[in-house]
Design an enzyme around this catalytic site. Structure first.
Site, PDB file in Angstrom:
ATOM      1  N   SER A 213       0.867  -1.180   0.000  1.00 34.04           N
ATOM      2  CA  SER A 213       0.000   0.000   0.000  1.00 34.04           C
ATOM      3  C   SER A 213       0.900   1.226   0.000  1.00 34.04           C
ATOM      4  O   SER A 213       2.084   1.147   0.346  1.00 34.04           O
ATOM      5  CB  SER A 213      -0.939   0.002   1.209  1.00 34.04           C
ATOM      6  OG  SER A 213      -0.222  -0.120   2.419  1.00 34.04           O
TER       7      SER A 213
ATOM      8  N   GLU B 107       1.226   5.680   0.621  1.00 31.34           N
ATOM      9  CA  GLU B 107       0.691   6.927   1.172  1.00 31.34           C
ATOM     10  C   GLU B 107       1.069   8.084   0.259  1.00 31.34           C
ATOM     11  O   GLU B 107       2.223   8.221  -0.150  1.00 31.34           O
ATOM     12  CB  GLU B 107       1.249   7.177   2.575  1.00 31.34           C
ATOM     13  CG  GLU B 107       0.747   8.496   3.186  1.00 31.34           C
ATOM     14  CD  GLU B 107       1.338   8.761   4.553  1.00 31.34           C
ATOM     15  OE1 GLU B 107       0.933   8.069   5.506  1.00 31.34           O
ATOM     16  OE2 GLU B 107       2.216   9.650   4.656  1.00 31.34           O
TER      17      GLU B 107
ATOM     18  N   TYR C  30      -3.909  14.133   5.572  1.00 28.59           N
ATOM     19  CA  TYR C  30      -4.268  15.520   5.899  1.00 28.59           C
ATOM     20  C   TYR C  30      -2.981  16.314   6.028  1.00 28.59           C
ATOM     21  O   TYR C  30      -1.942  15.759   6.414  1.00 28.59           O
ATOM     22  CB  TYR C  30      -4.929  15.558   7.275  1.00 28.59           C
ATOM     23  CG  TYR C  30      -6.428  15.598   7.302  1.00 28.59           C
ATOM     24  CD1 TYR C  30      -7.197  15.102   6.264  1.00 28.59           C
ATOM     25  CD2 TYR C  30      -7.079  16.128   8.400  1.00 28.59           C
ATOM     26  CE1 TYR C  30      -8.575  15.133   6.323  1.00 28.59           C
ATOM     27  CE2 TYR C  30      -8.454  16.154   8.473  1.00 28.59           C
ATOM     28  CZ  TYR C  30      -9.197  15.654   7.427  1.00 28.59           C
ATOM     29  OH  TYR C  30     -10.560  15.684   7.502  1.00 28.59           O
TER      30      TYR C  30
ATOM     31  N   ALA D 173      -0.968  19.538   8.070  1.00 29.00           N
ATOM     32  CA  ALA D 173      -0.880  19.903   9.480  1.00 29.00           C
ATOM     33  C   ALA D 173      -2.150  20.618   9.918  1.00 29.00           C
ATOM     34  O   ALA D 173      -2.635  21.528   9.243  1.00 29.00           O
ATOM     35  CB  ALA D 173       0.333  20.799   9.712  1.00 29.00           C
TER      36      ALA D 173
ATOM     37  N   ASP E 193      -1.281  15.891  14.610  1.00 31.14           N
ATOM     38  CA  ASP E 193      -0.323  16.750  15.305  1.00 31.14           C
ATOM     39  C   ASP E 193      -0.971  18.072  15.695  1.00 31.14           C
ATOM     40  O   ASP E 193      -1.875  18.562  14.996  1.00 31.14           O
ATOM     41  CB  ASP E 193       0.889  17.037  14.407  1.00 31.14           C
ATOM     42  CG  ASP E 193       1.701  15.788  14.113  1.00 31.14           C
ATOM     43  OD1 ASP E 193       1.759  14.908  14.989  1.00 31.14           O
ATOM     44  OD2 ASP E 193       2.265  15.701  13.006  1.00 31.14           O
TER      45      ASP E 193
ATOM     46  N   ASP F 236       2.707   2.706  24.487  1.00 31.21           N
ATOM     47  CA  ASP F 236       2.281   2.642  23.088  1.00 31.21           C
ATOM     48  C   ASP F 236       1.438   1.407  22.821  1.00 31.21           C
ATOM     49  O   ASP F 236       0.450   1.468  22.081  1.00 31.21           O
ATOM     50  CB  ASP F 236       3.506   2.665  22.175  1.00 31.21           C
ATOM     51  CG  ASP F 236       4.056   4.062  21.977  1.00 31.21           C
ATOM     52  OD1 ASP F 236       3.538   4.788  21.109  1.00 31.21           O
ATOM     53  OD2 ASP F 236       4.979   4.438  22.711  1.00 31.21           O
TER      54      ASP F 236
ATOM     55  N   LYS G 192      -7.194   1.255  20.867  1.00 32.48           N
ATOM     56  CA  LYS G 192      -7.723   1.526  19.527  1.00 32.48           C
ATOM     57  C   LYS G 192      -8.338   0.272  18.911  1.00 32.48           C
ATOM     58  O   LYS G 192      -9.357   0.341  18.210  1.00 32.48           O
ATOM     59  CB  LYS G 192      -6.618   2.111  18.642  1.00 32.48           C
ATOM     60  CG  LYS G 192      -6.257   3.549  19.015  1.00 32.48           C
ATOM     61  CD  LYS G 192      -5.236   4.172  18.087  1.00 32.48           C
ATOM     62  CE  LYS G 192      -3.823   3.850  18.471  1.00 32.48           C
ATOM     63  NZ  LYS G 192      -2.824   4.683  17.725  1.00 32.48           N
TER      64      LYS G 192
ATOM     65  N   PHE H 265      12.934  15.126  10.089  1.00 30.76           N
ATOM     66  CA  PHE H 265      11.581  14.671  10.354  1.00 30.76           C
ATOM     67  C   PHE H 265      11.586  13.516  11.354  1.00 30.76           C
ATOM     68  O   PHE H 265      10.727  13.430  12.240  1.00 30.76           O
ATOM     69  CB  PHE H 265      10.909  14.246   9.053  1.00 30.76           C
ATOM     70  CG  PHE H 265       9.488  13.794   9.217  1.00 30.76           C
ATOM     71  CD1 PHE H 265       8.514  14.654   9.702  1.00 30.76           C
ATOM     72  CD2 PHE H 265       9.113  12.498   8.892  1.00 30.76           C
ATOM     73  CE1 PHE H 265       7.204  14.241   9.857  1.00 30.76           C
ATOM     74  CE2 PHE H 265       7.808  12.075   9.048  1.00 30.76           C
ATOM     75  CZ  PHE H 265       6.851  12.949   9.525  1.00 30.76           C
TER      76      PHE H 265
ATOM     77  N   HIS I  85       3.773  -0.907   3.769  1.00 34.47           N
ATOM     78  CA  HIS I  85       3.130   0.378   3.485  1.00 34.47           C
ATOM     79  C   HIS I  85       4.238   1.390   3.209  1.00 34.47           C
ATOM     80  O   HIS I  85       5.101   1.630   4.064  1.00 34.47           O
ATOM     81  CB  HIS I  85       2.293   0.832   4.684  1.00 34.47           C
ATOM     82  CG  HIS I  85       1.517   2.091   4.440  1.00 34.47           C
ATOM     83  ND1 HIS I  85       0.389   2.129   3.638  1.00 34.47           N
ATOM     84  CD2 HIS I  85       1.686   3.352   4.900  1.00 34.47           C
ATOM     85  CE1 HIS I  85      -0.098   3.356   3.619  1.00 34.47           C
ATOM     86  NE2 HIS I  85       0.680   4.125   4.365  1.00 34.47           N
TER      87      HIS I  85
ATOM     88  N   ARG J 186       6.316  10.407  -4.949  1.00 30.55           N
ATOM     89  CA  ARG J 186       7.279  10.052  -5.991  1.00 30.55           C
ATOM     90  C   ARG J 186       7.243   8.538  -6.182  1.00 30.55           C
ATOM     91  O   ARG J 186       7.321   7.783  -5.221  1.00 30.55           O
ATOM     92  CB  ARG J 186       8.689  10.518  -5.625  1.00 30.55           C
ATOM     93  CG  ARG J 186       8.797  12.030  -5.511  1.00 30.55           C
ATOM     94  CD  ARG J 186      10.207  12.461  -5.121  1.00 30.55           C
ATOM     95  NE  ARG J 186      10.297  13.891  -4.952  1.00 30.55           N
ATOM     96  CZ  ARG J 186      10.498  14.766  -5.935  1.00 30.55           C
ATOM     97  NH1 ARG J 186      10.638  14.324  -7.180  1.00 30.55           N
ATOM     98  NH2 ARG J 186      10.567  16.061  -5.700  1.00 30.55           N
TER      99      ARG J 186
END
Length: 298
Positions: A16, A18, A50, A52, A110, A162, A169, A220, A270, A276
């Site tokens: 998959s 993104e 989405y 920020a 975020d 975590d 969830k 990042f 993923h 790109r």
């Protein structure tokens, strides 16, 4: 169009991708060119992020709607809790259902003030990704993917925290977890072992970040809580002004990582594409994920 994945040899991989909403006409062209390039590999789905603070909400919706209307690709729309009331978020969810979207990537998001600042929920909004998952599940029978962090979310105290968050969830209705990117495969396998020990059974899909620009990726990664090993920095050392060699090194690094994960039994990946296609296409090709050309009878 038929699903040619059934023609792949035993042991094939699910993939998959993104993508993110473009800001300019040139970036729009690049996005759809990348989607067209990767579509023949028959991805399980593609997700659209989405910006920020939910700043690209309308553009995200438009891309997802176009994917449904014009392609055979299954889209997954990112959705966050940021800067929106429950009523506004629920309206977006119902809108996705009405255009045929059946997969949502549910995230807290975020803070609009930036990573590292305190998240302040909307006074009438969902306060967490767990609440968001529960709200989506109440509206429709969506597939719901969520994030998880093999090295720990920047705001969490430990990996156990975590895992607690992931379990919450799942209890709320999540059906898949996609990891934050990582560069050491042992990080993923240790996290997977801990999750299995807790009885977590949903797929935990490794998120792969091909390094298009090492300095940007390293910056990042620091904000996202992902470590950058010294060996990775060494491989890109001295290549700031040599984009051709950078791309070759990036392909080698990412291929080494996914092949190592595959040897460890991973069957689904993923890819964070940065809109790109070429580098991701090459990595998938090495995995044996290739376009299938149906034979024409003579």
């Amino acid at each position: 169009m038929s699903d040619n994945r059934s023609l792949w040899p035993p042991g094939h991989f699910d993939i998959s991708y993104e993508f993110f909403p473009p800001k300019t006409p040139e970036m729009e062209t690049q996005l759809w060119d990348s989607i067209a390039r990767l579509a023949p590999l028959k991805p399980k789905f593609v997700s659209v992020t989405y910006g920020a603070g939910g700043s690209t909400r309308e553009r995200t919706h438009n891309i997802v709607a176009r994917l449904v209307a014009e392609t055979d690709i299954l889209p997954a729309a990112h959705l966050t809790c940021v800067s929106a009331s429950r009523e506004e978020v629920d309206e977006i969810v119902r809108g996705y259902w009405s255009v045929g979207v059946r997969h949502i990537v549910a995230l807290r998001g975020d803070p609009p003030t930036g990573v590292g600042t305190t998240f302040e929920p909307h006074p009438r909004g969902y306060r967490s990704s767990t609440e968001l998952v529960r709200g989506i599940r109440a509206i429709g029978d969506f597939e719901i993917s969520v994030s998880t962090y093999p090295e720990g979310h920047p705001e969490s105290r430990s990996i156990e925290d975590d895992l607690d968050a992931l379990e919450a969830k799942i209890d709320a209705g999540a059906t898949r977890a996609i990891t934050q990117f990582f560069f050491e495969n042992d990080v993923y396998f240790r996290f997977l072992d801990k999750a299995c020990a807790r009885g977590i059974k949903i797929p935990i899909v490794p998120g792969i970040m091909p390094v298009q620009n090492f300095k940007q990726t390293a910056n990042f990664a620091r904000k996202a809580g992902a470590s950058v090993p010294d060996w990775l920095a060494h491989r890109f050392e001295g290549l700031d002004d040599d984009p051709v060699t950078r791309r070759l090194i990036a392909a080698a690094v990412a291929a080494e990582q996914v092949l190592g994960l595959a040897e460890g039994g991973v069957k689904e990946f993923h890819f964070y594409t940065n809109n790109r296609a070429d580098l991701v296409f090459a990595i998938c090709y090495l995995l044996g994920v290739r376009p299938v050309t149906e034979k024409v009878a003579a």
